[in-house]
Motif scaffolding. Sequence first.
Motif, mmCIF file in Angstrom:
data_model
loop_
_atom_site.group_PDB
_atom_site.id
_atom_site.type_symbol
_atom_site.label_atom_id
_atom_site.label_comp_id
_atom_site.label_asym_id
_atom_site.label_seq_id
_atom_site.Cartn_x
_atom_site.Cartn_y
_atom_site.Cartn_z
ATOM 1 N N LYS A 39 22.593 6.415 -0.351
ATOM 2 C CA LYS A 39 21.588 5.563 -0.970
ATOM 3 C C LYS A 39 20.310 5.557 -0.125
ATOM 4 O O LYS A 39 20.389 5.431 1.094
ATOM 5 N N PRO A 40 19.087 5.753 -0.710
ATOM 6 C CA PRO A 40 17.829 5.747 0.060
ATOM 7 C C PRO A 40 17.565 4.380 0.692
ATOM 8 O O PRO A 40 17.929 3.346 0.134
ATOM 9 N N ALA A 41 16.918 4.443 1.899
ATOM 10 C CA ALA A 41 16.578 3.184 2.561
ATOM 11 C C ALA A 41 15.525 2.460 1.744
ATOM 12 O O ALA A 41 14.657 3.084 1.135
ATOM 13 N N PRO A 42 15.563 1.196 1.713
ATOM 14 C CA PRO A 42 14.579 0.444 0.923
ATOM 15 C C PRO A 42 13.171 0.608 1.498
ATOM 16 O O PRO A 42 12.991 0.674 2.714
ATOM 17 N N LYS A 43 12.133 0.714 0.670
ATOM 18 C CA LYS A 43 10.750 0.862 1.099
ATOM 19 C C LYS A 43 10.278 -0.420 1.758
ATOM 20 O O LYS A 43 10.457 -1.505 1.213
ATOM 21 N N PRO A 44 9.641 -0.303 3.002
ATOM 22 C CA PRO A 44 9.195 -1.527 3.667
ATOM 23 C C PRO A 44 8.078 -2.200 2.884
ATOM 24 O O PRO A 44 7.330 -1.556 2.134
ATOM 25 N N THR A 45 7.973 -3.469 3.062
ATOM 26 C CA THR A 45 6.925 -4.245 2.386
ATOM 27 C C THR A 45 5.824 -4.660 3.349
ATOM 28 O O THR A 45 4.793 -5.166 2.924
ATOM 29 N N VAL A 46 6.035 -4.436 4.641
ATOM 30 C CA VAL A 46 5.041 -4.767 5.665
ATOM 31 C C VAL A 46 4.677 -3.491 6.416
ATOM 32 O O VAL A 46 5.553 -2.730 6.819
ATOM 33 N N SER A 47 3.365 -3.256 6.606
ATOM 34 C CA SER A 47 2.908 -2.048 7.279
ATOM 35 C C SER A 47 3.427 -1.980 8.711
ATOM 36 O O SER A 47 3.518 -2.999 9.408
ATOM 37 N N THR A 118 -8.860 -1.766 10.163
ATOM 38 C CA THR A 118 -7.896 -1.541 9.083
ATOM 39 C C THR A 118 -7.212 -0.206 9.318
ATOM 40 O O THR A 118 -7.867 0.779 9.663
ATOM 41 N N ALA A 119 -5.887 -0.182 9.139
ATOM 42 C CA ALA A 119 -5.113 1.047 9.307
ATOM 43 C C ALA A 119 -4.097 1.172 8.180
ATOM 44 O O ALA A 119 -3.656 0.174 7.593
ATOM 45 N N VAL A 120 -3.705 2.401 7.880
ATOM 46 C CA VAL A 120 -2.733 2.692 6.819
ATOM 47 C C VAL A 120 -1.569 3.453 7.446
ATOM 48 O O VAL A 120 -1.781 4.432 8.175
ATOM 49 N N ASP A 121 -0.299 2.991 7.149
ATOM 50 C CA ASP A 121 0.858 3.681 7.726
ATOM 51 C C ASP A 121 1.346 4.786 6.789
ATOM 52 O O ASP A 121 0.729 5.072 5.750
ATOM 53 N N GLY A 122 2.461 5.411 7.158
ATOM 54 C CA GLY A 122 2.988 6.536 6.392
ATOM 55 C C GLY A 122 3.466 6.176 4.998
ATOM 56 O O GLY A 122 3.652 7.057 4.154
ATOM 57 N N HIS A 123 3.695 4.905 4.718
ATOM 58 C CA HIS A 123 4.124 4.458 3.388
ATOM 59 C C HIS A 123 2.943 4.016 2.532
ATOM 60 O O HIS A 123 3.146 3.526 1.414
#
Length: 414
Positions: A39-47, A118-123
């Motif tokens: 099962k895929p890991a759940p997508k994070p909701t916090v950067s 401001t920064a953007v992570d891999g998700h």
Amino acid sequence: MRVITDSIGRPRRLLRPAAATALVLALGGCQFFGSEAAKPAPKPTVSTARFTMTPLDGSATVAPESVVTVGSGGGVLSAVTLAAADGTAVPGKLSPGGASWHSSGPLKYGTKYTVQATAVDGHGLTATGTSSFTTATPETLVSVAKVIPEKGATVGVGMPVSVEFDQKIEDPAVRAAVEKRLVVATSTPVEGAWSWIDAKTVRFRPKTFWPADTKVSVSGDLYALPMGKGVYGGSGTATDFTVGSAVVATVDSAAHQMTVTRNGEVLKTVPVTTGKPGFTTRAGTKVILGKEEHVLMDGTTVGISEGSSESYRLDVYWAARVTWSGEYLHAAPWSVGSQGRANVSHGCVGMSTDNARWFFGVVGVGDVVNVVNTGSSKSMERIGNGYGEWNVPWEEWLQGSASGAVTTGAPAAG
């Protein structure tokens, strides 16, 4: 019983039915358990992006020359702003790939600044960070008090650039930093150098005279320049001027003649008289400091006692000044009979009224006067009594420079 052999003739055993059945079941079991997908890991909701900022949040008395930096771990910077409380922004640059940012402009003194990033992570999730700090207020400011030539002036090829400060600057390292902030640009490249003539004044001269018809600009932003012990640079300078034609007057005291050239071409040779024994005209290279249609000359101002046989008080016309102590080239109608024949003045170069009027109209501030063959050791002061810098050998001039010789570049467009 039939024996089954392998490919090289060795007997090979056959599986019994029960063993074969067990193998099939075992294989079937492996296939059953392997069909369960992970099962895929759940997508994070916090950067996951995090920030590092320098100076630290809440810092006070931050040095105005500081470089503000922002780094991002776990993400890529997409925007960074650095602004004072009044909204004035400080420029900055992102590194390739957006891993970091640094400021590229000076900070104001005694000012609160806020950094927002401001920064953007891999998700694709965004994170923001904020930090504030306050810069220090200098104890003393050193500012430019005066610049010569003045903006827009046209000067002769012998005119140095002179920058005077309102405070003394004596530390060699600070002097070098100041020289590097003072940038001379020219339409024709020249080799030149700044040299300190006293603790408050630095001058720039080319190795040889300026090329004729050269455009010159001088800029120097001292803001945020640390000078030690809480002292910082204040207001800077910016000026531009034009070097005109190469006008040079050569006074031959022994021949009692003055020859004036423009760009190497002789304009006129006129009879003159120079300083008599005891009042010999200074030998060497001088620069015209200013022109006066009329000047009252009083011998007491140069140390001659009133009432003595050498005293004088005269209205003099068409006077071009070459020393602060009172040496001029001027009209001397009272000595016309000696001009071209003998030296009878108290140190000035005298000529007829017509020749003085002509000379006055030809020369300007910064033009060169060379006095030769005086037969005396009395020479032009190299520093302090006008612009005697041209009497200083180039290598010696460089000894007064903290940063050394430079070759000027072109002025900025526009």
